[in-house]
Each structure stands twice: as C-alpha cells, then as structure tokens.
Design a protein around this motif. Sequence first.
Motif, mmCIF file in Angstrom:
data_model
loop_
_atom_site.group_PDB
_atom_site.id
_atom_site.type_symbol
_atom_site.label_atom_id
_atom_site.label_comp_id
_atom_site.label_asym_id
_atom_site.label_seq_id
_atom_site.Cartn_x
_atom_site.Cartn_y
_atom_site.Cartn_z
ATOM 1 N N ASN A 189 0.848 -1.191 0.000
ATOM 2 C CA ASN A 189 0.000 0.000 0.000
ATOM 3 C C ASN A 189 0.886 1.245 0.000
ATOM 4 O O ASN A 189 1.937 1.274 0.645
ATOM 5 C CB ASN A 189 -0.913 0.019 1.230
ATOM 6 C CG ASN A 189 -1.909 -1.124 1.227
ATOM 7 O OD1 ASN A 189 -2.268 -1.624 0.170
ATOM 8 N ND2 ASN A 189 -2.340 -1.544 2.411
ATOM 9 N N THR A 190 0.437 2.274 -0.730
ATOM 10 C CA THR A 190 1.245 3.481 -0.845
ATOM 11 C C THR A 190 0.342 4.662 -1.186
ATOM 12 O O THR A 190 -0.871 4.522 -1.353
ATOM 13 C CB THR A 190 2.325 3.309 -1.937
ATOM 14 O OG1 THR A 190 3.180 4.450 -1.955
ATOM 15 C CG2 THR A 190 1.694 3.150 -3.303
ATOM 16 N N THR A 191 0.954 5.834 -1.298
ATOM 17 C CA THR A 191 0.257 7.058 -1.717
ATOM 18 C C THR A 191 1.009 7.661 -2.883
ATOM 19 O O THR A 191 2.233 7.845 -2.805
ATOM 20 C CB THR A 191 0.171 8.076 -0.561
ATOM 21 O OG1 THR A 191 -0.534 7.491 0.536
ATOM 22 C CG2 THR A 191 -0.553 9.345 -1.007
ATOM 23 N N ASP A 192 0.308 7.944 -3.962
ATOM 24 C CA ASP A 192 0.950 8.562 -5.125
ATOM 25 C C ASP A 192 1.351 9.990 -4.779
ATOM 26 O O ASP A 192 0.516 10.794 -4.346
ATOM 27 C CB ASP A 192 -0.008 8.554 -6.318
ATOM 28 C CG ASP A 192 0.644 9.102 -7.572
ATOM 29 O OD1 ASP A 192 1.507 8.420 -8.136
ATOM 30 O OD2 ASP A 192 0.298 10.233 -7.968
ATOM 31 N N GLN A 193 2.625 10.320 -4.953
ATOM 32 C CA GLN A 193 3.135 11.614 -4.527
ATOM 33 C C GLN A 193 2.591 12.766 -5.366
ATOM 34 O O GLN A 193 2.483 13.894 -4.887
ATOM 35 C CB GLN A 193 4.674 11.621 -4.590
ATOM 36 C CG GLN A 193 5.320 10.629 -3.646
ATOM 37 C CD GLN A 193 4.947 10.908 -2.202
ATOM 38 O OE1 GLN A 193 4.949 12.053 -1.738
ATOM 39 N NE2 GLN A 193 4.586 9.849 -1.479
ATOM 40 N N ARG A 194 2.219 12.492 -6.606
ATOM 41 C CA ARG A 194 1.734 13.576 -7.461
ATOM 42 C C ARG A 194 0.270 13.906 -7.207
ATOM 43 O O ARG A 194 -0.116 15.073 -7.161
ATOM 44 C CB ARG A 194 1.916 13.200 -8.935
ATOM 45 C CG ARG A 194 3.374 13.030 -9.363
ATOM 46 C CD ARG A 194 3.448 12.541 -10.798
ATOM 47 N NE ARG A 194 2.712 11.289 -10.955
ATOM 48 C CZ ARG A 194 2.414 10.739 -12.121
ATOM 49 N NH1 ARG A 194 2.781 11.334 -13.233
ATOM 50 N NH2 ARG A 194 1.755 9.591 -12.186
ATOM 51 N N THR A 195 -0.555 12.875 -7.054
ATOM 52 C CA THR A 195 -1.996 13.094 -6.903
ATOM 53 C C THR A 195 -2.480 12.938 -5.475
ATOM 54 O O THR A 195 -3.641 13.243 -5.194
ATOM 55 C CB THR A 195 -2.763 12.099 -7.796
ATOM 56 O OG1 THR A 195 -2.500 10.761 -7.342
ATOM 57 C CG2 THR A 195 -2.327 12.231 -9.249
ATOM 58 N N GLN A 196 -1.611 12.435 -4.589
ATOM 59 C CA GLN A 196 -1.981 12.152 -3.202
ATOM 60 C C GLN A 196 -3.078 11.095 -3.100
ATOM 61 O O GLN A 196 -3.786 11.010 -2.095
ATOM 62 C CB GLN A 196 -2.420 13.438 -2.480
ATOM 63 C CG GLN A 196 -1.339 14.497 -2.389
ATOM 64 C CD GLN A 196 -0.066 13.962 -1.718
ATOM 65 O OE1 GLN A 196 -0.125 13.410 -0.626
ATOM 66 N NE2 GLN A 196 1.068 14.141 -2.380
ATOM 67 N N GLN A 197 -3.223 10.273 -4.124
ATOM 68 C CA GLN A 197 -4.179 9.175 -4.088
ATOM 69 C C GLN A 197 -3.594 8.004 -3.308
ATOM 70 O O GLN A 197 -2.435 7.651 -3.492
ATOM 71 C CB GLN A 197 -4.511 8.704 -5.501
ATOM 72 C CG GLN A 197 -5.689 9.390 -6.158
ATOM 73 C CD GLN A 197 -6.074 8.686 -7.446
ATOM 74 O OE1 GLN A 197 -5.219 8.325 -8.242
ATOM 75 N NE2 GLN A 197 -7.366 8.486 -7.662
ATOM 76 N N GLU A 198 -4.415 7.404 -2.465
ATOM 77 C CA GLU A 198 -4.017 6.167 -1.810
ATOM 78 C C GLU A 198 -4.256 5.013 -2.773
ATOM 79 O O GLU A 198 -5.276 4.959 -3.459
ATOM 80 C CB GLU A 198 -4.815 5.963 -0.521
ATOM 81 C CG GLU A 198 -4.510 7.011 0.546
ATOM 82 C CD GLU A 198 -5.268 6.750 1.822
ATOM 83 O OE1 GLU A 198 -5.991 5.724 1.878
ATOM 84 O OE2 GLU A 198 -5.144 7.533 2.764
ATOM 85 N N GLY A 199 -3.299 4.103 -2.805
ATOM 86 C CA GLY A 199 -3.439 3.000 -3.742
ATOM 87 C C GLY A 199 -2.503 1.859 -3.423
ATOM 88 O O GLY A 199 -1.954 1.755 -2.322
ATOM 89 N N VAL A 200 -2.321 0.994 -4.396
ATOM 90 C CA VAL A 200 -1.469 -0.182 -4.277
ATOM 91 C C VAL A 200 -0.440 -0.133 -5.390
ATOM 92 O O VAL A 200 -0.766 0.167 -6.537
ATOM 93 C CB VAL A 200 -2.304 -1.475 -4.386
ATOM 94 C CG1 VAL A 200 -1.401 -2.698 -4.317
ATOM 95 C CG2 VAL A 200 -3.351 -1.532 -3.282
ATOM 96 N N ARG A 201 0.811 -0.418 -5.031
ATOM 97 C CA ARG A 201 1.876 -0.438 -6.024
ATOM 98 C C ARG A 201 2.409 -1.871 -6.151
ATOM 99 O O ARG A 201 2.717 -2.527 -5.154
ATOM 100 C CB ARG A 201 3.005 0.512 -5.646
ATOM 101 C CG ARG A 201 3.953 0.790 -6.820
ATOM 102 C CD ARG A 201 5.034 1.805 -6.427
ATOM 103 N NE ARG A 201 4.470 3.031 -5.909
ATOM 104 C CZ ARG A 201 4.041 4.039 -6.665
ATOM 105 N NH1 ARG A 201 4.095 3.935 -7.976
ATOM 106 N NH2 ARG A 201 3.563 5.133 -6.108
ATOM 107 N N PHE A 202 2.495 -2.327 -7.383
ATOM 108 C CA PHE A 202 3.032 -3.646 -7.705
ATOM 109 C C PHE A 202 4.377 -3.449 -8.397
ATOM 110 O O PHE A 202 4.473 -2.677 -9.357
ATOM 111 C CB PHE A 202 2.088 -4.417 -8.629
ATOM 112 C CG PHE A 202 0.692 -4.591 -8.089
ATOM 113 C CD1 PHE A 202 0.341 -5.732 -7.390
ATOM 114 C CD2 PHE A 202 -0.275 -3.616 -8.285
ATOM 115 C CE1 PHE A 202 -0.949 -5.914 -6.908
ATOM 116 C CE2 PHE A 202 -1.572 -3.771 -7.810
ATOM 117 C CZ PHE A 202 -1.903 -4.927 -7.108
ATOM 118 N N ILE A 203 5.401 -4.127 -7.906
ATOM 119 C CA ILE A 203 6.743 -4.000 -8.469
ATOM 120 C C ILE A 203 7.185 -5.356 -9.030
ATOM 121 O O ILE A 203 7.148 -6.375 -8.323
ATOM 122 C CB ILE A 203 7.767 -3.529 -7.415
ATOM 123 C CG1 ILE A 203 7.311 -2.216 -6.768
ATOM 124 C CG2 ILE A 203 9.145 -3.383 -8.041
ATOM 125 C CD1 ILE A 203 7.312 -1.035 -7.710
#
Length: 486
Positions: free
Chosen positions: A401-415
């Motif tokens: 789980n993370t927050t997109d730094q540009r939009t401040q949206q909370e979301g999920v990041r897959f690497i």
Amino acid sequence: MSDPGRSSRKRILIIDDQEPTRYVFRHSLSRAGFEIDEAVNGSDGLAKALTEPDLIICDVNLPDMLGYDVCRRLKSNPVTLSIPVLQISASFVSDESKVQALEGGADSYLTQPVEPMVLIAQVNSLLRLRRAESVANLSARQWQTTFDSLSDGVVLLNSEHVIVRTNRTLRDLLGLVPSDTDGKALAGIFYEKFGISFDEFLQQHGEGIPVELPCANRWFRLRQNVIESDPQAEDGSVLLITDITAHRKLQETLKFNERLAATGRLAHVIAHEINNPLEAMSNLLFLAERSSEDSSETRVYVEQASKELLRISQITKQVLAYHRESREPIPTRADEILENVLTMYRSHIMGSKVTLETRVRCSGEILVRPGELRQVFGNVIANALDAIGSNGGVLRIRCFNTTDQRTQQEGVRFIFSDSGSGVPEEMIPNIFDAFFTTKGAEGSGVGLWLSMDLIKKHGGYIRVRSRLKGPYRGTLFAVFLPLHSQ
C-alpha cells in the motif's frame, strides 16, 4: 466562360444608340489598349453580353429600354453576373438617377461629358476590382474544396457555440445536411449524436485533449480547440471529429489475439501442473490394483490418489478464474489477484532456473476487472522470464500500500523486477507503443501496449526503468492502482 485562347487584351462592350458617343469612347479606349465591341440598343447589348466581355459601358437612355433594366437583367443572369457595368448618361444626372442605377446593380455611374482620362481611369478601376473579386472567389472555392476534402469532420463555432460552418466530411460522418448545421446551436446535435451535452463535454475534457465517444455503431475521436486572436476574448472554437471505428475494431482484435497468446503461454504451464498429479494418481491406482496386502494399504493408495485428484480440481479452478472476465469493475483484494497469478506461474518459474522472491503486503481492495489485471501481470512476468533467459536469474515481485506523490491518491503499487538483459535507454520511450518490441521476430509488440491501455482504463499507470549492466542490471515495472475507496 471566356475563351482562354483569345487575346489577352481586355474587351469592352459599349451599349449606346448615339454613334458620336460610341466613336469618342471607342477612340479613347482603343488608344488605351482595349478591344471594343458595340451595341446600339438594350436587346442587342444583352445578346452580345453573353460573349462575356470584361466590362460593359451602358447608356441609361436607350431606344428600346432603360439602361437600368439592362443592368438588372445582366446581374440576374449567372453568365453575366460578374461583369462590371459602368452606366453613363447625359440626361439622367440627378443623385436619384445615380442611386437608381447603383441599386439596380451598376458598379459605377458617370455623367456626360466624360473626360477620356477619367473614363479610362474608371474602367481600369472596375477591372482591378473584378480581378480582385475573381482571385477572392477562386481562393474561396479552393478553401472550400480543401475544407470539404479533409478526412476529419470539422465544425467551426462562434463564441456562443453556434455552428458557423461544417465540412462535407462532418455531415457525412453524422448523417447531416447543411440545413441541420449552419447557424444552429451545437448543443442539440451533440447530445443527439453522442448522448452527452456539449457543456458537459467541455467541462470533463480540456482543450486539445482527444476524447473517444460512441455514436450509433461507430466510434469517433473528438478534439476541441479555442480560436484566440485577442488574449482577452474568445473568438470561437474548432471541433475536430475523426472516425476511428476501424481503429477500435483493430484494437479489439489485437486484444483478443493477445489474450489467446497469453492462454497459449500458459498451456505448457498448466499441462505441467496437471501432469504431475495425474502421473501420481496413475501410479497409486496401479499399486492399489496390484496390492496383495490387506485393505488398509489399498485404502492409503486410494486416499493419496484422491488428494492428487483434488489438486487437479484446484488447478482447474485456478485456470478458470484466471481467464474469467467481469463485465463491470468489482472490488477485489490486490493480494488475491497477485497470488492467483503467481500460483499459475510458480512451478514454471522454479523449473526455469529462476529464483522467485516475493513480498506481498497489499491487503487493500482495488476496483478492477480481475481478468484484465491478471492478464497484465501475466504479461509482465512472461516478459521478465524471457529477459532472464535460460541461464537463470532472479525475479522479484512486491506489492504494498502506498500514496501517489503527485496526486496524493491512496493506492497499491506492484513491483516486478528481473535480473535480465535490460532494455536500451533509447528504446524506453517507445516500449509501450503498439507493435514496438525488443524481442525481434519473436515479439508481437502488443503485450505492453495492451497492458498500458488496461491499467489506464482502471485509473492507474505503469512505469518502467532498466539498466544494461552493473549489480542492478535488469528491468523494473511499477504498476500503481488507486484503492477502491478512492
């Protein structure tokens, strides 16, 4: 039309019943380089006008009709409409006479006596005006022909969003005629064809941003641009409409083919997964049939065979779930989607001399079509295994789980990162383009393009980084998707 092969000298028709007047005009104009034709009355003049002289000088007081009537007839005939008419009179010299002549269509009016220099200057002035008008008309026809020949539909709007002009392509695309468009507000047509109001379209989509909308059984790409001559005032706008139905059909075909290709890539994985328990079942049942011991040993063989059969059933369910598609996005746990894909690929990964390192810490729900997202992850993993090759390497997969730094949206990041050969820096900007591939003849160039399209459709984005050498050689794909609550 005038004969293009005739003399380049301008030809003037003089309509006058007085021979002395015709003589004076003929003498002055001939010396100025003009060809002269003559008529002695209005009927004769109208007949000779059909030969399309460059200019007509017409007396007002003719024996069979007034020059005003001659001029009106000339201007009402499409053949003679554009010929300049200079009316001259020695008896009709009042302002009312001049007004009557000009309102009847005359281009200029002179009263007798006329100085030769004035006459020639007036004739040259009218001929210059005619040349300028001809050039303007030709330019207008050329512009209209070009406008109508554009492959895109074009709508010119004023600042009130009223249609000023449309081209033929636009009318053909939307099934309209000029009376449906010119001078009409765009709002009604736009809502009828695309199902949303034009104001809503402008609010949702910025200037110059292409938008794809359906109309009946076709798809169109729309783009609106404001015309500004004064930064403080809007003079109107241009709406471009392009038929992309064939392009959309091609996209759907490519997507379908890519799904088939993804299924093919999984075929040998599935076969391997199912083959192992089938072989075990076959051996256990053989042993059970041949067993000479008591029933307890046979029961053990049968129980183990049942477990292998259950394993086959689970694999089959996973395969069906992998390709099951939802018509609408549904809230789905991010870790479940990733684990489902990893289950399908884990055995294949282990059998390819690839070390799999996973760290799954993404329990949030994302609003997605699970089948499409599994297709994206499967494509990225397959590409990573191809990049690693037969010599083996490491595939690292993380989810958090993370927050997109540009939009401040909370979301999920897959690497997804691999230790493969990497992608050259100059290829990175094109890696998501359709039909672009780094695999040569072995690649279709569709997988990543489709993956980008699917991730965008779910409100997320996908990024890539790559290195060709060093301890961190390889390629990393990062996928961000907003949480369902966002």
